[in-house]
Structure formats: structure tokens, C-alpha cells
Design an enzyme around this catalytic site. Structure first.
Site, PDB file in Angstrom:
ATOM      1  N   GLU A  85       0.872  -1.185   0.000  1.00  0.00           N
ATOM      2  CA  GLU A  85       0.000   0.000   0.000  1.00  0.00           C
ATOM      3  C   GLU A  85       0.904   1.228   0.000  1.00  0.00           C
ATOM      4  O   GLU A  85       1.797   1.359   0.837  1.00  0.00           O
ATOM      5  CB  GLU A  85      -0.926  -0.021   1.223  1.00  0.00           C
ATOM      6  CG  GLU A  85      -1.884   1.157   1.227  1.00  0.00           C
ATOM      7  CD  GLU A  85      -3.189   0.899   1.975  1.00  0.00           C
ATOM      8  OE1 GLU A  85      -3.486  -0.263   2.315  1.00  0.00           O
ATOM      9  OE2 GLU A  85      -3.922   1.882   2.202  1.00  0.00           O
TER      10      GLU A  85
ATOM     11  N   ASP B 185      -2.561  14.229   6.905  1.00  0.00           N
ATOM     12  CA  ASP B 185      -2.026  12.979   6.371  1.00  0.00           C
ATOM     13  C   ASP B 185      -0.787  13.202   5.508  1.00  0.00           C
ATOM     14  O   ASP B 185      -0.879  13.126   4.278  1.00  0.00           O
ATOM     15  CB  ASP B 185      -3.120  12.285   5.544  1.00  0.00           C
ATOM     16  CG  ASP B 185      -2.836  10.816   5.317  1.00  0.00           C
ATOM     17  OD1 ASP B 185      -1.878  10.311   5.915  1.00  0.00           O
ATOM     18  OD2 ASP B 185      -3.573  10.185   4.543  1.00  0.00           O
TER      19      ASP B 185
ATOM     20  N   GLU C  20       5.050   9.582  13.963  1.00  0.00           N
ATOM     21  CA  GLU C  20       5.024   8.808  12.715  1.00  0.00           C
ATOM     22  C   GLU C  20       5.194   9.767  11.525  1.00  0.00           C
ATOM     23  O   GLU C  20       4.433  10.714  11.373  1.00  0.00           O
ATOM     24  CB  GLU C  20       3.684   8.062  12.592  1.00  0.00           C
ATOM     25  CG  GLU C  20       3.541   7.269  11.301  1.00  0.00           C
ATOM     26  CD  GLU C  20       2.203   6.513  11.200  1.00  0.00           C
ATOM     27  OE1 GLU C  20       1.745   5.925  12.193  1.00  0.00           O
ATOM     28  OE2 GLU C  20       1.616   6.513  10.102  1.00  0.00           O
TER      29      GLU C  20
ATOM     30  N   GLU D 139     -10.638   4.422   8.788  1.00  0.00           N
ATOM     31  CA  GLU D 139     -10.756   4.063   7.376  1.00  0.00           C
ATOM     32  C   GLU D 139     -11.249   2.628   7.192  1.00  0.00           C
ATOM     33  O   GLU D 139     -10.670   1.838   6.438  1.00  0.00           O
ATOM     34  CB  GLU D 139      -9.406   4.273   6.665  1.00  0.00           C
ATOM     35  CG  GLU D 139      -8.947   5.723   6.730  1.00  0.00           C
ATOM     36  CD  GLU D 139      -7.659   6.019   5.980  1.00  0.00           C
ATOM     37  OE1 GLU D 139      -6.834   5.107   5.799  1.00  0.00           O
ATOM     38  OE2 GLU D 139      -7.494   7.185   5.567  1.00  0.00           O
TER      39      GLU D 139
ATOM     40  N   GLU E 284       3.977   9.376  -0.326  1.00  0.00           N
ATOM     41  CA  GLU E 284       2.647   9.214  -0.921  1.00  0.00           C
ATOM     42  C   GLU E 284       2.126  10.526  -1.519  1.00  0.00           C
ATOM     43  O   GLU E 284       1.593  10.529  -2.634  1.00  0.00           O
ATOM     44  CB  GLU E 284       1.699   8.705   0.171  1.00  0.00           C
ATOM     45  CG  GLU E 284       0.258   8.618  -0.249  1.00  0.00           C
ATOM     46  CD  GLU E 284      -0.635   8.129   0.897  1.00  0.00           C
ATOM     47  OE1 GLU E 284      -0.123   7.790   1.985  1.00  0.00           O
ATOM     48  OE2 GLU E 284      -1.859   8.081   0.691  1.00  0.00           O
TER      49      GLU E 284
ATOM     50  N   LYS F 176      -4.036  -0.242  13.884  1.00  0.00           N
ATOM     51  CA  LYS F 176      -4.888   0.809  13.326  1.00  0.00           C
ATOM     52  C   LYS F 176      -6.317   0.363  13.616  1.00  0.00           C
ATOM     53  O   LYS F 176      -6.764  -0.659  13.093  1.00  0.00           O
ATOM     54  CB  LYS F 176      -4.643   0.911  11.820  1.00  0.00           C
ATOM     55  CG  LYS F 176      -5.607   1.819  11.065  1.00  0.00           C
ATOM     56  CD  LYS F 176      -5.204   1.928   9.587  1.00  0.00           C
ATOM     57  CE  LYS F 176      -6.146   2.804   8.784  1.00  0.00           C
ATOM     58  NZ  LYS F 176      -5.715   2.973   7.386  1.00  0.00           N
TER      59      LYS F 176
ATOM     60  N   ARG G 202      -2.247   3.509  16.880  1.00  0.00           N
ATOM     61  CA  ARG G 202      -2.196   4.722  16.042  1.00  0.00           C
ATOM     62  C   ARG G 202      -3.332   5.705  16.347  1.00  0.00           C
ATOM     63  O   ARG G 202      -4.446   5.288  16.656  1.00  0.00           O
ATOM     64  CB  ARG G 202      -2.235   4.332  14.558  1.00  0.00           C
ATOM     65  CG  ARG G 202      -0.997   3.569  14.145  1.00  0.00           C
ATOM     66  CD  ARG G 202      -1.086   3.119  12.710  1.00  0.00           C
ATOM     67  NE  ARG G 202      -0.638   4.105  11.756  1.00  0.00           N
ATOM     68  CZ  ARG G 202      -1.304   4.433  10.653  1.00  0.00           C
ATOM     69  NH1 ARG G 202      -2.480   3.906  10.385  1.00  0.00           N
ATOM     70  NH2 ARG G 202      -0.792   5.295   9.805  1.00  0.00           N
TER      71      ARG G 202
HETATM   72  C1  GCV Z   1      -2.365   2.364   5.286  1.00  0.00           C
HETATM   73  C2  GCV Z   1      -3.619   7.330   4.253  1.00  0.00           C
HETATM   74  C3  GCV Z   1      -3.233   6.427   3.127  1.00  0.00           C
HETATM   75  C4  GCV Z   1      -3.676   5.010   3.378  1.00  0.00           C
HETATM   76  C5  GCV Z   1      -3.090   4.563   4.723  1.00  0.00           C
HETATM   77  C6  GCV Z   1      -3.586   5.521   5.795  1.00  0.00           C
HETATM   78  C7  GCV Z   1      -3.002   5.208   7.153  1.00  0.00           C
HETATM   79  O1  GCV Z   1      -5.001   7.538   4.281  1.00  0.00           O
HETATM   80  O2  GCV Z   1      -3.756   6.920   1.941  1.00  0.00           O
HETATM   81  O3  GCV Z   1      -3.221   4.218   2.341  1.00  0.00           O
HETATM   82  O4  GCV Z   1      -3.430   3.237   5.025  1.00  0.00           O
HETATM   83  O5  GCV Z   1      -3.182   6.817   5.463  1.00  0.00           O
HETATM   84  O6  GCV Z   1      -2.062   5.874   7.540  1.00  0.00           O
HETATM   85  O7  GCV Z   1      -3.502   4.332   7.825  1.00  0.00           O
END
Ligand code: GCV
Length: 665
Positions: free
Chosen positions: A147, A352, A374, A273, A380, A269, A306
Site C-alpha cells: 500500500e 495525512d 510517525e 478508514e 505518498e 490501526k 495509532r
Molecule cells: C495504510 C492514508 C493512506 C492510506 C493509509 C492511511 C493510514 O489515508 O492513503 O493508504 O493506510 O493513510 O495511515 O492508515
């Protein structure tokens, strides 16, 4: 040469007398870490000189002739945990530390000096790591995808199997060489097969990997599915206050630790999401984290929990809900309720990993909770390892941010180093940028972020520029022009990226889901809580006291500064305020003119970076030259796309022309 071992690709050092004179290593290789320390030293010396040094027990150490002929690895009290001393004594160099990790780090520090052909005579230094936990987080999935991975496929997983091979060892060596002492190997979004990593199915390989890691001083961690008891089909609830659920975890953890005794713990986590968590049962995150922490306490395990928790189903029409507030609102009231083996892992900013964000207000908010910072080196939102974006200068700013939680020792760096509250379970983690690409990081220059992150956790006082120079020296050798040029590229890269992408702290404006490339309204009418609120008069999100109130979550003097558009720093203005395009910035420019100017400047900076790199033809390995020029060509073109879309969008919205009359579409 394609940097198959990144900065550990040593070569012969013709005429480097300091290495050539060393004929002996004295050490007691009585454990895996000590054996690896000796092996690293022996292999490096063999590569530098073309000749194997003799390895003897410490008891056989002889007085030298005056010249440096030996290296001795000595365990002796004196340095703090994982620190080391390097000094010259009786014709030898001594690497001294009170523990094995310290020896290993000292050995790498010495090798790196030799790799850069520095003089060893008179060496005398002492180093101790600032942060107790220096971790990398991999977002690798068991099917082999990563990811937000931009350098190939996973080297930990393939087709739902775990890979343990030569690359595992090289990986561990790379991490140890920069002082990383913990790694989470799987994605925080734990789904499907990854849920089974705590079952017998995968134990053998996981144990094998944990042992390799341990040999390089790295604690092995996994991400955990909070709803595992349900998803493994064993219980119908994951309620943290249900005794049956707690008992399930206690039993499972015993099984896991019996099989993988070197496991450091878990990263989680939850309620984020779409991932499950304690909210499903009307419980809070302290209930969830503490239940797991109790279950692994007997094994000395850590629960890293987290704080990236927010409502990802927001209505874009709603101007009251503020994603930026959510981490603070969810966790601040839990301060003091977490067990000692729980650490809250907090992203550097409240959104983010944008190119610019304010520092997360939980830093300076929380006073009774273990905390970890973190960051993300996977880029990204900062060019996905196709654009150069050396992030260490940005991380330095975050670390040096004063929180005012105390009168002194109050920076983010102090908090995560354990200086502010005397904590031991604290440190820093980076979302990693590695994959199975030959050069590990896709873009050859992205390795500077991996190297730099480790160095920064160990010695956060180092300047970003110093770290970059170290990495360049190790990777590209001693050529002055190469050093100057690559240093120029790295140091220009983050400011350039900030200039040609989203302006003044507003963030986003990227293509949804991919998070690459400009799309000004990509997230504007979506559910993710990431808006710029631009109209024909102005732009920005009102997070002041008469907006969402986010600015007031900081301690003074930050709260008053952020709350006031006159005082708010330019680079964060649109994060905190909605202002007219004609608003005068501290720099004296209007917002709209700033947008135009920075976008033209950003592109010019990239053009110059590419031009300078071309001059290195023949001076860096051909393969690397080809890869980097290819990516720079893309970056040049893509920066123009950003410039033109952003400038055009705001010209059309505002109707205000560029003072300098440049081309806008
Ligand atoms: C691993 C963002 C990223 C997700 C990621 C998330 C996180 O939203 O786009 O891909 O998921 O952060 O840190 O949990």
C-alpha cells in the site's frame, strides 16, 4: 553497479592506507549480534583492501606498534543503551559499548568512516541514540503488493507466503547500519490472510525472520487486526471489556510468543478508514489498547496504537466537522489511561503526510501517555519516489517545534526522546519506502530518506545537510562535484515540491485514491474531510475560533498566533484561515501572486536540478545516471502540469491576472 545493497555497496579503496594497515580484529563473537558485528567489519575490510583480516579473541589482543593495525570490539559499561565510543588506543581502534547493539552501531560508524576514506588516527567520539525506539513501518500486504509502495513489490511477502532469503539479511543490515531497532513488516490495514499471521500457519517463517532481525538488533513487530477473534471465526465479539475476549487474546498471545519469542509487539490501526476497533462496542481506544497490552505484558511486548482516527464519511457541505481535530478530540481525553506498554503513534500532522501541515496538537497536549512520532518516507503525497523530495529538512522542523508543554525540553524531539516526561517507550517511526526494486527505493535519490530517517532518530541534532552529505559520500564516493550536485538536488527538492504543488499549507489537490498529480477539486466534494473551500473571492479553511476552533488546540503562544490571520505564518495560512485572494502575506505579496510566483519558481527549480544532474554523466554509475535522468525528465514535465493546473484554476476562479503577465491558461 546498481546499488543492490544501497549505501552498503563497498568498493576497493586504492591507496587508503588507514584501512590497508588493519590486519586484526579482536572480539568475542559470543552471540548473533557480535558475530554479525565481526562479519560486517571483516567483509568491509576485505572489500576495501582485497585482503581478509585475522579475527582473534579479545584475550589475544597484543599491543600494537604505534600504527593502527587492529580493531577491538569491547563490551564495557560507559555509554547509555545502544550508544558507543570509538577511540584509538595502543595501535588499535576500539569500538566500546555497554551492549551489543552499541557495538554493532559503532562498527557501522567505523565502516562508514572507512567507506568515505576518512582518517582514523586520533579518532575519539561518543554517540548515544536520542530516541529509544527507531522504527520502520512497512505497509506490505501478504499478496506481495505494498500500500503506497513505489519501489516494486514486497520482499517480505508473495502470494500469501512469507519470504525469508538473502534480501531479508541485506534489509536487516541496511536498517542496523543507520540505527533502526524495530520494524513492523505488514500493512496496518490488516485484512484477509494477514489476519492469520498470529496463527500457526505462519509461525515458522515469522520466527526465522525475527531471528535474522534480532541478529542485527532489530525488534520484530507485526500489525494486528483488532477484530481477529471474530474474523478468525472463534468469537462473535471483540468487545475489549468482555472477559471472554480478553481471555481469548491472553491465550492467543501465549501461543504467539511461545512460537515467536523475539516478537516486539504489535502496531494497531483501529476505528480508522474501515478498520475495526473498540468503537463498534461503544468502548474507547484506551479500553481496546489496554486489553491487548495486558495480554502481551508477560512477554515484555508493546502495543503501538495509532492516533490516525477520523470520520472518513464526512459530508463536504458540513463546515463544522473538522478532520484535523479528530486525533486530538479522540485521544486527548484518554491521556493517563493507557498502560505503560502502550505507545500512541501520532502522525506528524493532523491530516495525512502533506507537503506542509502544522505539527499534530497531541504533541504538547498529551502529558501522561507514551508517544511516538510517525512520518512517511514513502512520499505518498510528496512525489511518490518519482519526484525527488528529500524530507529530512521537513522532519527536522517538526522535531524542533516547541510545544510549550513545559518551559524547557518541550520540543517534539524532546518528547519522543523521553526527555520531556522521562518516558522510555517513545521514539519515531517512518512508513518505509522500500520494495524489491534493484536499488531498494525506486528513485535512487529516495534512499537518502531511508538513510536519513535512521540517522535522524539516532542523532536528531545533525543538520539535514550533514546527513545528506554522509549518504552521498557512502553511496557515490568522494568526488567533490558529485557531492555538491547531489546535495544541491536534495536540498532544493522539498522546497521545490512545496512551491509547485498545493499552496500555503492547504494540502491535497491531488487525484483521489492515487494521491499523485494535480486535481484541484479532486477531494473537494468528497467524503474524506480534505477541502480547500476555494470560491471566486478566496481560499482556505477557517480553523480559527470562529471556524472549527482547531487553532485553539495548541498551547500558547501557538494558539493565538495560528488563530490570528495577521500573525499566522505564511506557509500555514490557508490551513488555518479562509482569506481573499488579495490578502497580503507576511512576505508582502498577495495570496494570488504568491500562488503564481511559487508555481513558476518551483518549475524553474526542477529545471535547474535536472540541468545540474546532467553534468554528472560519466561521474555516477551509468545505470543510476539513466534511472535518475529518466525520473527527472518526468518530474520536469509533471511539475509543469502542477503549475499550469493550479495557476489556471486560481486565475479562472479569481479573475486576477498575474502581475508579471506569464502564460496561464
Ligand atoms: C495504510 C492514508 C493512506 C492510506 C493509509 C492511511 C493510514 O489515508 O492513503 O493508504 O493506510 O493513510 O495511515 O492508515
Amino acid at each position: 553497479m546498481g546499488f543492490e545493497q544501497a549505501w552498503l555497496d563497498y568498493g576497493k579503496k586504492e591507496g587508503y592506507a588507514d584501512a590497508e594497515r588493519i590486519r586484526y580484529i579482536y572480539a568475542d563473537a559470543d552471540s548473533a549480534v557480535m558475530k554479525n558485528s565481526v562479519k560486517e567489519l571483516r567483509d568491509a575490510l576485505a572489500a576495501f583492501t582485497g585482503r581478509d583480516p585475522q579475527v582473534n579473541a579479545l584475550s589475544e589482543r597484543k599491543e600494537g606498534t604505534g600504527q593502527i593495525e587492529s580493531i577491538c570490539l569491547v563490551k564495557k559499561e560507559g555509554c547509555r543503551a545502544e550508544g558507543y565510543r570509538l577511540y584509538e588506543e595502543k595501535g588499535g581502534i576500539v569500538v566500546e559499548a555497554s551492549d551489543e547493539r552499541g557495538i554493532l552501531y559503532g562498527v557501522f560508524a567505523l565502516i562508514f568512516r572507512m567507506q568515505r576514506q576518512e582518517t582514523l588516527a586520533g579518532i575519539d567520539l561518543k554517540k548515544e541514540p536520542a530516541m529509544p525506539l527507531r522504527m520502520v513501518n512497512h505497509w506490505d500486504n501478504m499478496d506481495g503488493s505494498i500500500e503506497r509502495g513505489y519501489s516494486g513489490r514486497s520482499f517480505f511477502f508473495e502470494n500469501n507466503e512469507i519470504l525469508v532469503d538473502e534480501r531479508t539479511v541485506t534489509y536487516a543490515r541496511l536498517m542496523a547500519s543507520v540505527g533502526i531497532n524495530g520494524a513492523v513488516i505488514n500493512n496496518v490495514n490488516v485484512k484477509d490472510q494477514a489476519t492469520y499471521m498470529i496463527t500457526e500457519k505462519y509461525f515458522d517463517k515469522l520466527r526465522e525472520m525475527s531471528e535474522i532481525f534480532a541478529g542485527y538488533g532489530i525488534r520484530f513487530f507485526m500489525s494486528l487486526n483488532y477484530a481477529a477473534p471474530v474474523e478468525l471465526g472463534e468469537l462473535d465479539s471483540a468487545d475489549p471489556l468482555d472477559e471472554g475476549v480478553a481471555a481469548w487474546w491472553e491465550k492467543r498471545m501465549k501461543i504467539v510468543y511461545d512460537a515467536i519469542p523475539l516478537l516486539g509487539g504489535f502496531l494497531i490501526k483501529a476505528d480508522s478508514e474501515g478498520r475495526p476497533g473498540p468503537f463498534t462496542y461503544g468502548r474507547d481506544h484506551a479500553d481496546g489498547a489496554n486489553m491487548l497490552a495486558r495480554a502481551i505484558e508477560p512477554y515484555g511486548g508493546l502495543i503501538i496504537w495509532r492516533c490516525f482516527v477520523y470520520n472518513c464519511r464526512q459530508d463536504w457541505r458540513d463546515r463544522k466537522t473538522d478532520r484535523a481535530r479528530s486525533g486530538y478530540d479522540n485521544f486527548m481525553e484518554l491521556d493517563g489511561r493507557f498502560r505503560n506498554n502502550v505507545i500512541l503513534q501520532i502522525k506528524n500532522g493532523p491530516m495525512d503526510f502533506q507537503v506542509r501541515e502544522p505539527v499534530h496538537p497531541l504533541f504538547g497536549g498529551l502529558t501522561k501517555t507514551n508517544q511516538m512520532l510517525e512520518v512517511q518516507i514513502a512520499q505518498e503525497y510528496t512525489g511518490q519516489q518519482r519526484h525527488i523530495c528529500y524530507l529530512i529538512p521537513w522532519f527536522k522542523q517538526i522535531l524542533e517545534f516547541r510545544t510549550y508543554v513545559k518551559e524547557t525540553d518541550d520540543t517534539v524531539r524532546d518528547i519522543v526522546s523521553g526527555k520531556t516526561f522521562g518516558q522510555k517507550n517513545c521514539g519515531m517511526a517512518a512508513v518505509a519506502n522500500t520494495g524489491d526494486d534493484e536499488n531498494w527505493t525506486g528513485h535512487d535519490l529516495a534512499a537518502a530518506n531511508l538513510y536519513g530517517f535512521g540517522r535522524l532518530c539516532y542523532e536528531p541534532e545533525l543538520a539535514a545537510q550533514e546527513i545528506a552529505k554522509e549518504w552521498i559520500g557512502l553511496t557515490y564516493g568522494r568526488d567533490q562535484e558529485v557531492e555538491e550536485t547531489i546535495l544541491f538536488l536534495l536540498m532544493e527538492s522539498w522546497p521545490a515540491y512545496e512551491k509547485y504543488t498545493s499552496p500555503l499549507g492547504i494540502g491535497w489537490m491531488v487525484n483521489p485514491s492515487l494521491h499523485y498529480g494535480p486535481s484541484v477539486d479532486g477531494y473537494e466534494y468528497d467524503r474524506w474531510g480534505t477541502y480547500h473551500r476555494a470560491d471566486h473571492l478566496g481560499i482556505g479553511v477557517n480553523r480559527s475560533r470562529n471556524g472549527t476552533g482547531y487553532a485553539l488546540l495548541y498551547r500558547e503562544p501557538h494558539a493565538s498566533v495560528y488563530d490570528d490571520m495577521e500573525k499566522c505564518p505564511d506557509e500555514l495560512l490557508l490551513f488555518f484561515h479562509h482569506v481573499p485572494y488579495t490578502w497580503k502575506l507576511g512576505s508582502g505579496k498577495t495570496v494570488i501572486q504568491h500562488i503564481y510566483d511559487t508555481h513558476f519558481e518551483g518549475v524553474e527549480m526542477v529545471d535547474e536540478m535536472a540541468r545540474r544532474f546532467e553534468e554528472l554523466k560519466g561521474k555516477v554509475p551509468e545505470k543510476v545516471y539513466g534511472r535518475v535522468t529518466g525520473r527527472l525528465a518526468h518530474q520536469k514535465e509533471h511539475a509543469r502540469e502542477w503549475r499550469d493546473q493550479i495557476n489556471t484554476y486560481f486565475y479562472r476562479k479569481s479573475g486576477i491576472p498575474d502581475e508579471k503577465g506569464r502564460e496561464i491558461f
